[in-house]
Design a protein around this motif. Structure first.
Motif, PDB file in Angstrom:
ATOM      1  N   ARG A   8      58.554  12.741  33.012  1.00 22.11           N
ATOM      2  CA  ARG A   8      58.509  13.932  33.862  1.00 22.11           C
ATOM      3  C   ARG A   8      59.582  14.622  33.981  1.00 22.11           C
ATOM      4  NH1 ARG A   8      56.743  10.356  38.965  1.00 22.11           N
ATOM      5  NH2 ARG A   8      54.574  10.652  38.977  1.00 22.11           N
ATOM      6  N   LEU A   9      60.703  14.179  33.599  1.00 17.85           N
ATOM      7  CA  LEU A   9      62.102  14.743  33.157  1.00 17.85           C
ATOM      8  C   LEU A   9      62.384  15.312  31.931  1.00 17.85           C
ATOM      9  CD1 LEU A   9      64.305  13.690  36.257  1.00 17.85           C
ATOM     10  CD2 LEU A   9      62.894  15.605  36.212  1.00 17.85           C
ATOM     11  N   ALA A  10      61.752  14.612  30.967  1.00 13.85           N
ATOM     12  CA  ALA A  10      61.898  14.894  29.558  1.00 13.85           C
ATOM     13  C   ALA A  10      63.193  14.594  29.094  1.00 13.85           C
ATOM     14  CB  ALA A  10      61.649  16.300  29.040  1.00 13.85           C
ATOM     15  N   TYR A 118      69.781  14.159  49.378  1.00 15.30           N
ATOM     16  CA  TYR A 118      68.801  14.038  48.760  1.00 15.30           C
ATOM     17  C   TYR A 118      68.661  12.774  47.683  1.00 15.30           C
ATOM     18  CZ  TYR A 118      64.891  15.026  45.003  1.00 15.30           C
ATOM     19  OH  TYR A 118      63.670  14.753  44.183  1.00 15.30           O
ATOM     20  N   ASP A 119      67.695  12.009  47.773  1.00 12.65           N
ATOM     21  CA  ASP A 119      67.795  10.541  46.911  1.00 12.65           C
ATOM     22  C   ASP A 119      66.342  10.776  46.083  1.00 12.65           C
ATOM     23  OD1 ASP A 119      67.396   8.417  45.646  1.00 12.65           O
ATOM     24  OD2 ASP A 119      68.253   7.191  47.427  1.00 12.65           O
ATOM     25  N   SER A 120      66.500  11.150  44.886  1.00 17.14           N
ATOM     26  CA  SER A 120      65.255  11.219  44.015  1.00 17.14           C
ATOM     27  C   SER A 120      64.470   9.813  43.904  1.00 17.14           C
ATOM     28  CB  SER A 120      65.328  12.183  42.944  1.00 17.14           C
ATOM     29  OG  SER A 120      66.339  11.110  42.014  1.00 17.14           O
ATOM     30  N   ALA A 147      57.918  13.593  43.772  1.00 10.74           N
ATOM     31  CA  ALA A 147      58.647  13.525  42.751  1.00 10.74           C
ATOM     32  C   ALA A 147      58.448  14.600  41.832  1.00 10.74           C
ATOM     33  CB  ALA A 147      58.346  12.164  41.805  1.00 10.74           C
ATOM     34  N   PRO A 148      59.178  15.299  40.987  1.00 17.25           N
ATOM     35  CA  PRO A 148      59.347  16.371  40.130  1.00 17.25           C
ATOM     36  C   PRO A 148      58.210  16.108  38.894  1.00 17.25           C
ATOM     37  CG  PRO A 148      61.499  15.978  40.646  1.00 17.25           C
ATOM     38  CD  PRO A 148      60.814  14.967  41.187  1.00 17.25           C
ATOM     39  N   THR A 149      57.340  17.028  38.285  1.00 19.62           N
ATOM     40  CA  THR A 149      56.399  16.814  37.625  1.00 19.62           C
ATOM     41  C   THR A 149      56.955  17.181  36.001  1.00 19.62           C
ATOM     42  OG1 THR A 149      55.426  18.762  38.071  1.00 19.62           O
ATOM     43  CG2 THR A 149      54.664  16.761  38.936  1.00 19.62           C
ATOM     44  N   PRO A 151      61.072  18.961  34.140  1.00 18.89           N
ATOM     45  CA  PRO A 151      62.499  19.236  34.254  1.00 18.89           C
ATOM     46  C   PRO A 151      62.793  19.870  35.179  1.00 18.89           C
ATOM     47  CG  PRO A 151      61.663  20.325  32.561  1.00 18.89           C
ATOM     48  CD  PRO A 151      60.636  19.537  33.061  1.00 18.89           C
ATOM     49  N   GLU A 152      62.276  20.784  36.065  1.00 17.17           N
ATOM     50  CA  GLU A 152      62.839  21.759  37.088  1.00 17.17           C
ATOM     51  C   GLU A 152      62.541  21.103  38.492  1.00 17.17           C
ATOM     52  OE1 GLU A 152      62.172  25.762  36.682  1.00 17.17           O
ATOM     53  OE2 GLU A 152      62.947  25.988  34.577  1.00 17.17           O
ATOM     54  N   MET A 153      63.536  20.818  39.251  1.00 15.65           N
ATOM     55  CA  MET A 153      63.337  20.272  40.508  1.00 15.65           C
ATOM     56  C   MET A 153      63.302  21.367  41.444  1.00 15.65           C
ATOM     57  SD  MET A 153      66.007  17.041  40.207  1.00 15.65           S
ATOM     58  CE  MET A 153      67.432  18.353  39.990  1.00 15.65           C
ATOM     59  N   THR A 154      62.225  22.248  41.395  1.00 12.73           N
ATOM     60  CA  THR A 154      62.068  23.360  42.222  1.00 12.73           C
ATOM     61  C   THR A 154      60.476  23.259  43.077  1.00 12.73           C
ATOM     62  OG1 THR A 154      61.123  24.517  40.438  1.00 12.73           O
ATOM     63  CG2 THR A 154      63.622  24.959  41.074  1.00 12.73           C
ATOM     64  N   GLY A 155      60.613  23.739  44.083  1.00  9.83           N
ATOM     65  CA  GLY A 155      59.045  23.840  44.775  1.00  9.83           C
ATOM     66  C   GLY A 155      58.489  22.337  45.015  1.00  9.83           C
ATOM     67  N   LEU A 156      59.359  21.413  45.179  1.00  4.73           N
ATOM     68  CA  LEU A 156      58.819  20.096  45.467  1.00  4.73           C
ATOM     69  C   LEU A 156      58.254  19.936  46.883  1.00  4.73           C
ATOM     70  CD1 LEU A 156      61.798  18.003  44.077  1.00  4.73           C
ATOM     71  CD2 LEU A 156      60.007  18.907  42.760  1.00  4.73           C
TER      72      LEU A 156
END
Length: 505
Positions: A8-10, A118-120, A147-149, A151-156
């Motif tokens: 997900r995060l490459a 925030y705890d991912s 969870a992010p799909t 590398p960008e943690m935006t719009g979760l």
């Protein structure tokens, strides 16, 4: 909630983590836990809740100690996020600076939120909370975070917890979708490199190539093929249907009709079983479906023109919403009556007379209508338009104190009109009695009781000198004009006045 996976995060196994504009990347492998600093988190909690606080509740948001709010009652940003990144599990933990205070004197509540975390790995957003000056509750889960799909943690996406519902003042928020959350570390923004602009665009000379000469090719000569002669053969087959029975004229007066509309489902819930602790009364030819369902207005009069695709109908009946009772007076006393629906080529409007706290405004355009089809096609001398989309207008938004913005989806409208006196209208389904009270029970009239509400079921007259009930943290789950309050709207002419408490705050 799934952890942030390498796919997900490459991410490769990493030692150092850097984030720029919300992107998580990694470099050479070594230690498992790596320090993180300088992050920020943006989250609006829930847009409808912010509208409620600054609208109906006449309250305020105060962001301090490193937190800020975007213009126009926008989202909140918490800064100076610090924590660590686990390069083996590819998860991170961050704590942010900032305090958010939410206060409404009209509805008598004060809320404070701080130490947002925030705890991912757990997929959760927590905070320290204080309600109405009580003891601070630490690390309360406010929302589950998707969870992010990438590398960008935006719009979760976020889902509000039961604890969030308690904090916001209504259990109906539990499980509801919150505003999306974004976590990022801003870059220093090395923007002073405008050197690329002078090199641009001396080459548009290529556009002057005179190749459009190919367009005058005289090939449209194929169109005059005399094959449409087959169409007149089909025409004589259609008139055979009409001689069997006389159909209604293409235009004329409506013989009867019904309009089925619930205003907004969440508003009905708010009035009867929500913070308003009130009741709903249908009268004068209107009925309400069982289980606090939608309303049916009857006795339609008006005109139609199937050729032009136009219809205009007025309906009998009224519906009254009462709530926020205090010593026999009501902070919410709203009646909708004399509903009119006008449709032309698939679009139109829904208007009503609005009486609030004894003040009446006529023909307020509450909603824009959009039918599934532009045609008005009678069947058995009945025109039926089901599932007509109803969207709140600017006048309607002002009428209901701006709690919902223009463009908010209301309940759909089902419209049926008879073109002849012998035409049979479709059944509206099982209906309830005259009044709906807490728990979905109904009575035909007289006196009703709904929680703290006791009073006679009268029409839509306002009560002078009323006040908001001491609901404390009572917050609607998104009602249309959850209006213990509504102001006079220029152009709409609707008055729904906030009744402030007479007791000291």
């Amino acid at each position: 909630m799934p952890a942030l996976t390498p796919g997900r995060l490459a991410l490769a196994a990493a030692v150092a983590v850097t984030v720029g504009s919300g992107t998580l990347t990694a470099t050479s492998a070594s230690a498992a836990d790596l320090p993180l600093t300088g992050y920020r988190l943006t989250w609006g909690i829930k847009q409808s809740y912010r509208s409620y606080v600054t609208g109906m509740a006449q309250g305020t948001f105060t962001a301090a100690d490193g937190a800020s709010q975007a213009a126009n009652n926008g989202e909140f940003t918490f800064t100076d996020g610090t924590g660590s990144y686990d390069s083996t599990k590819h998860t991170l933990r961050l704590a942010f600076r900032g305090t958010l205070t939410i206060e409404s004197r009209a509805h008598g509540f004060t809320r404070e939120l701080s130490d947002l975390r925030y705890d991912s790995a757990a997929g959760v957003l927590t905070a320290d909370l204080v309600a109405d000056g009580g003891a601070k509750q630490q690390d309360v889960p406010l929302a589950k975070v998707a969870a992010p799909t990438g590398p960008e943690m935006t719009g979760l996406a976020t889902t509000l917890t039961a604890e969030a519902g308690t904090f916001l003042g209504s259990a109906s928020y539990a499980g509801a979708a919150g505003d999306p959350v974004s976590v990022a570390k801003p870059k220093p923004a090395p923007t002073p490199t405008p050197t690329k602009t002078p090199t641009a665009t001396p080459k548009p000379t290529r556009t002057a190539t005179p190749k459009p000469t190919r367009t005058p090719a005289p090939k449209p000569t194929r169109t005059p093929a005399p094959k449409p002669t087959k169409s007149p053969a089909k025409a004589p087959a259609k008139p055979t249907k009409s001689p069997a029975e006389p159909a209604a004229p293409a235009k004329g007066a409506i013989a009867d009709g019904t309009l089925r509309w619930g205003v907004k489902d969440s508003f009905r819930t708010y009035v009867v079983t929500g913070a308003a602790h009130g009741r709903i009364t249908a009268s004068g030819g209107a009925t309400q479906a069982a289980g606090n369902g939608p309303f049916t207005f009857t006795g339609a009069t008006g005109t139609y023109d199937t050729t032009a695709g136009t219809l205009s109908a007025a309906f009998k009946g009224a519906v009254t919403f009462k709530g926020h009772e205090n010593n026999g007076t009501y902070g919410l006393d709203l009646t909708l009556s004399d509903l009119k629906a006008s449709v032309g080529r698939g679009t139109g409007t829904l208007t009503a007379d609005v009486t609030s706290l004894g003040k009446k405004s006529e023909d307020v355009v509450l909603a824009d209508l959009k039918a599934r089809s532009a045609a008005l096609t009678p069947k058995n001398d009945v025109i039926a338009l089901d599932g007509v989309t109803a969207t709140l207008t600017d006048a309607g938004a002002k009428a209901f104190s701006g709690y919902y913005p223009k463009g908010t989806a209301l309940d759909p409208v089902d419209l049926s009109v008879a073109l002849t006196t012998t035409a049979a209208l479709p059944s509206a389904g099982p209906t309830a009695g005259g009044t709906t009270t807490a728990g979905g029970t109904t009575t035909a009239g007289g006196t009703t009781t709904a929680g703290a509400v006791t009073g006679s079921t009268t029409g839509g007259g306002g009560v002078v000198g009323g006040s908001l009930a001491a609901t404390g943290s009572g917050v609607p789950a998104g009602p249309l004009g959850a209006a213990a309050a509504v102001t006079v709207a220029a152009g709409a002419g609707v008055v729904l006045a906030v009744r402030r408490r007479r007791t000291a705050m």
